[in-house]
Write an enzyme that holds these catalytic residues in place. Structure first.
Site, PDB file in Angstrom:
ATOM      1  N   ARG A  65     -24.842 -10.369 -20.223  1.00 29.71           N
ATOM      2  CA  ARG A  65     -25.630 -11.554 -20.595  1.00 29.71           C
ATOM      3  C   ARG A  65     -26.985 -11.688 -19.895  1.00 29.71           C
ATOM      4  O   ARG A  65     -27.676 -12.678 -20.098  1.00 29.71           O
ATOM      5  CB  ARG A  65     -24.835 -12.858 -20.389  1.00 29.71           C
ATOM      6  CG  ARG A  65     -23.545 -12.932 -21.168  1.00 29.71           C
ATOM      7  CD  ARG A  65     -23.089 -14.351 -21.395  1.00 29.71           C
ATOM      8  NE  ARG A  65     -22.882 -15.082 -20.162  1.00 29.71           N
ATOM      9  CZ  ARG A  65     -22.603 -16.382 -20.110  1.00 29.71           C
ATOM     10  NH1 ARG A  65     -22.506 -17.085 -21.223  1.00 29.71           N
ATOM     11  NH2 ARG A  65     -22.416 -16.986 -18.956  1.00 29.71           N
ATOM     12  N   ASP A  66     -27.398 -10.701 -19.109  1.00 24.84           N
ATOM     13  CA  ASP A  66     -28.730 -10.790 -18.497  1.00 24.84           C
ATOM     14  C   ASP A  66     -29.308  -9.389 -18.279  1.00 24.84           C
ATOM     15  O   ASP A  66     -29.794  -9.063 -17.190  1.00 24.84           O
ATOM     16  CB  ASP A  66     -28.660 -11.559 -17.178  1.00 24.84           C
ATOM     17  CG  ASP A  66     -30.046 -12.014 -16.697  1.00 24.84           C
ATOM     18  OD1 ASP A  66     -30.965 -12.104 -17.543  1.00 24.84           O
ATOM     19  OD2 ASP A  66     -30.196 -12.297 -15.495  1.00 24.84           O
ATOM     20  N   ILE A  67     -29.270  -8.579 -19.336  1.00 23.84           N
ATOM     21  CA  ILE A  67     -29.832  -7.233 -19.248  1.00 23.84           C
ATOM     22  C   ILE A  67     -31.356  -7.317 -19.301  1.00 23.84           C
ATOM     23  O   ILE A  67     -31.931  -7.889 -20.230  1.00 23.84           O
ATOM     24  CB  ILE A  67     -29.299  -6.344 -20.393  1.00 23.84           C
ATOM     25  CG1 ILE A  67     -27.820  -6.069 -20.179  1.00 23.84           C
ATOM     26  CG2 ILE A  67     -30.080  -5.037 -20.486  1.00 23.84           C
ATOM     27  CD1 ILE A  67     -27.504  -5.305 -18.903  1.00 23.84           C
ATOM     28  N   ASN A  71     -32.536  -5.909 -13.471  1.00 19.32           N
ATOM     29  CA  ASN A  71     -31.098  -5.779 -13.228  1.00 19.32           C
ATOM     30  C   ASN A  71     -30.608  -4.350 -13.454  1.00 19.32           C
ATOM     31  O   ASN A  71     -29.409  -4.118 -13.613  1.00 19.32           O
ATOM     32  CB  ASN A  71     -30.310  -6.751 -14.120  1.00 19.32           C
ATOM     33  CG  ASN A  71     -30.354  -8.165 -13.562  1.00 19.32           C
ATOM     34  OD1 ASN A  71     -30.610  -8.360 -12.377  1.00 19.32           O
ATOM     35  ND2 ASN A  71     -30.125  -9.142 -14.416  1.00 19.32           N
ATOM     36  N   THR A 106     -32.234 -14.307 -19.400  1.00 21.91           N
ATOM     37  CA  THR A 106     -33.686 -14.405 -19.285  1.00 21.91           C
ATOM     38  C   THR A 106     -34.276 -14.528 -20.677  1.00 21.91           C
ATOM     39  O   THR A 106     -34.057 -13.644 -21.520  1.00 21.91           O
ATOM     40  CB  THR A 106     -34.232 -13.148 -18.577  1.00 21.91           C
ATOM     41  OG1 THR A 106     -33.590 -13.028 -17.294  1.00 21.91           O
ATOM     42  CG2 THR A 106     -35.736 -13.234 -18.389  1.00 21.91           C
TER      43      THR A 106
END
Length: 222
Positions: A65-67, A71, A106
């Site tokens: 959920r935040d690639i 990261n 993001t």
């Protein structure tokens, strides 16, 4: 535990991972122009490794959920580690994976389905990876706005610019992969990170695009 996951459920096998001093965030590589406008085979390999890392996470039942580039860690040996599973959710839990009115991840990399009430699956992470590959190739993000709400609306309602609109000499095969990843409809994306990794490994992906033949100039009128 999959070796591509540097932090899975809050655990880090320090013995199996490169030292922090031997790694750097992918966003630093992009900011320095390490990928971007001159995409090399080894750079494409990083994208393939991220796809395989996501496949490993999804196989463990985790949606990241935040690639995004910050990261993804890259070792000096060129091996990637996906980090920060702070927003991760269990894919086996039925229903929506985010609460109504709550934004995760993001906004520049957020899949459009997060903006509507519909079930979320692993293909949302693949959309985010598509945005990351778009940025790595063109040096620009597909959507830009200072407003989070506006950004989410753009992901949901506006067609992303084509890769070759931003970079006309981009390899046609790679442009097609990225555009498939950023499809609004999850059903039109790759079904898994493994399928994406296979597409990225195809030598035709980086084949030079044929240059368009310019139209002949009109004959001067007497």
């Amino acid at each position: 535990m999959a070796p591509d996951l540097a932090r899975l459920l809050g655990q880090l096998d320090a013995g199996a991972q490169p030292r922090l001093a031997d790694r750097f965030r992918l966003e630093a590589r992009l900011g320095a122009g390490g990928m971007g406008l001159v995409l090399r085979a080894q750079d494409l390999e990083l994208g393939r490794q991220v796809a395989l890392g996501l496949h490993a996470a999804h196989s463990e039942g985790l949606l990241h959920r935040d690639i995004k580039p910050s990261n993804v860690m890259v070792s000096t040996a060129g091996k990637i580690k996906i980090i920060d599973f702070g927003f991760a959710r269990d894919l086996s839990v039925p229903g929506h994976i985010t609460a109504t009115g709550f934004i995760v991840g993001t906004p520049h990399y957020t899949a459009p389905e997060y903006g509507v009430e519909q079930p979320i699956d692993a293909r949302a992470d693949l959309y985010s990876l598509g945005v990351m590959l778009f940025f790595s190739l063109t040096g620009t993000l597909p959507f830009e706005s200072r407003s989070v709400v506006r950004l989410l609306a753009m992901h949901l309602n506006e067609e992303a610019p084509s890769v070759r609109e931003r970079l006309p000499n981009a390899p046609a095969g790679l442009a097609a992969i990225i555009e498939k990843l950023m499809s609004k409809d999850p059903a039109r994306r790759y079904p898994s990170g493994a399928a994406l990794a296979e597409a990225l490994a195809d030598p035709a992906t980086l084949a030079p695009s044929a240059r368009p033949v310019p139209a002949p100039s009109p004959e001067p009128q007497p």
